[in-house]
Design a protein around this motif. Structure first.
Motif, mmCIF file in Angstrom:
data_model
loop_
_atom_site.group_PDB
_atom_site.id
_atom_site.type_symbol
_atom_site.label_atom_id
_atom_site.label_comp_id
_atom_site.label_asym_id
_atom_site.label_seq_id
_atom_site.Cartn_x
_atom_site.Cartn_y
_atom_site.Cartn_z
ATOM 1 N N TRP A 1 0.831 -1.198 0.000
ATOM 2 C CA TRP A 1 0.000 0.000 0.000
ATOM 3 C C TRP A 1 0.868 1.251 0.000
ATOM 4 C CZ3 TRP A 1 -5.023 0.531 -0.951
ATOM 5 C CH2 TRP A 1 -5.824 -0.614 -0.863
ATOM 6 N N ARG B 1 -2.009 4.516 -4.015
ATOM 7 C CA ARG B 1 -2.977 3.428 -4.110
ATOM 8 C C ARG B 1 -4.122 3.616 -3.131
ATOM 9 N NH1 ARG B 1 1.517 -1.467 -4.581
ATOM 10 N NH2 ARG B 1 2.324 -0.799 -6.633
ATOM 11 N N ALA B 2 -3.806 4.147 -1.947
ATOM 12 C CA ALA B 2 -4.866 4.419 -0.975
ATOM 13 C C ALA B 2 -5.819 5.494 -1.498
ATOM 14 C CB ALA B 2 -4.261 4.853 0.361
ATOM 15 N N ALA C 1 -6.424 -1.390 -7.030
ATOM 16 C CA ALA C 1 -6.870 -0.611 -5.873
ATOM 17 C C ALA C 1 -8.100 0.223 -6.226
ATOM 18 C CB ALA C 1 -5.735 0.293 -5.387
#
Length: 337
Positions: A160, A164-165, A267
């Protein structure tokens, strides 16, 4: 978007096709030969996709992703383009047609489409009956299925990062907003129906967003159904033209993203699926508090007019989660063979 990534290892739950997709621009699709058993598996997965697409708010793309055929589907659809005419001319005749057939992975697409069509023909009535008469049961099942899908796909994110978050949050927020939009009630024109068809087909491919729900949002669902029923060719052909256009443009873009930014795209797609949970929440009531499987007002389980039905709803959620886990295991096993 994060920087291009190196080829990823085999994924345990979202297996990749046997041909490489990370080291080239995917302008061509290497030949892949499936055994009769594998083709039967593709057909069954198509049936699962069709069953999901029947339910407004559930996307067949979600099933394709968890079953391990999503990237292959996007690669096949993304191979359809002007270059097919050049491939045909190089060989000519029957050989040219066979070359085009292999280029677009047409055997795979045919088995998948046949499976989807089988579901529409055999399961549409059953699922519609459940949606009309037992909405709590059908929504509980699909809620458990989607929750399990989200957890499985989250485990596929290798590392992560902030980027991507953000992509996950963007997908989640977009799906929540789309699922919460009020339905349009305008009388659609032919150009509008073309646009609606293009958007709806993109949603059908995109995990987490239902194409039929997009048509509902755009106020075109009833018009399209009526046109199909009455064989209004001007409307049917306009919507189909929009779908073909959206399909060719969107899948090529998605194919490019999957080949170069797989983890980041995963994601984003997982965020879309997580956001769709607001649409498949089992406990729904209309504005007056009456039961209504098409209502968009979600309530807490203990606020449901007939009670939460904990034993039944949790049992169906677990059933959905178990089935999608088995589908993921099957997709992984089939792609290792």
């Amino acid at each position: 978007m994060t920087a291009p990534q190196s080829p990823r290892p085999n994924q345990p739950s979202v297996p990749q096709p046997s041909y490489p997709s990370q080291s080239s621009n995917l302008s061509t699709t290497p030949t892949r030969t499936d055994s009769p058993k594998q083709l039967l598996g593709i057909y069954v997965k198509g049936m699962a996709m069709g069953a999901a697409d029947i339910v407004p708010g559930v996307s067949g793309g979600t099933i394709a992703l968890i079953a391990g055929i999503y990237e292959r589907l996007i690669n096949a659809l993304g191979s359809i383009g002007p270059n097919l005419w050049q491939i045909f001319r190089q060989e000519g005749g029957i050989k040219g047609l066979l070359a085009v057939w292999r280029q677009v992975d047409a055997t795979f697409l045919l088995c998948l489409v046949l499976g989807i069509a089988t579901s529409f023909a055999t399961l549409a009535g059953i699922i519609k009956h459940l949606l009309d008469n037992e909405p709590l049961l059908i929504w509980s099942f699909f809620f458990g299925l989607v929750v399990a899908t989200v957890f499985i796909l989250l485990s596929e994110i290798e590392r992560w990062t902030i980027g991507r978050a953000v992509l996950f949050a963007t997908g989640l927020g977009a799906a929540v907003v789309i699922s919460s939009l009020p339905l349009l009630t305008t009388t659609p024109s032919l150009p509008y129906l073309f646009f609606a068809g293009a958007i709806a087909i993109c949603a059908m491919i995109l995990p987490g967003i239902s194409g039929s729900f997009i048509l509902l949002l755009l106020g075109a669902y009833d018009t399209v159904l009526e046109a199909v029923h009455t064989m209004n060719l001007s409307i049917v052909l306009t919507v189909m033209a929009g779908m073909v256009t959206g399909l060719l443009l969107f899948t090529r873009a998605l194919k490019w993203l999957l080949s170069r930014y797989y983890q980041a795209t995963l994601a984003l797609l997982t965020g879309f699926i997580a956001g769709s949970l607001i649409k498949v929440w089992p406990w729904k009531v209309d504005a007056l508090g009456a039961l209504d499987n098409e209502a968009i007002n979600n309530v807490m389980p203990w606020q449901y007019p007939t009670g939460a039905h904990w034993l039944t709803t949790i049992g169906l959620m677990l059933l959905g989660a178990i089935l999608v886990s088995l589908l993921s295991w099957w997709g992984n096993r089939a792609n290792r063979v």
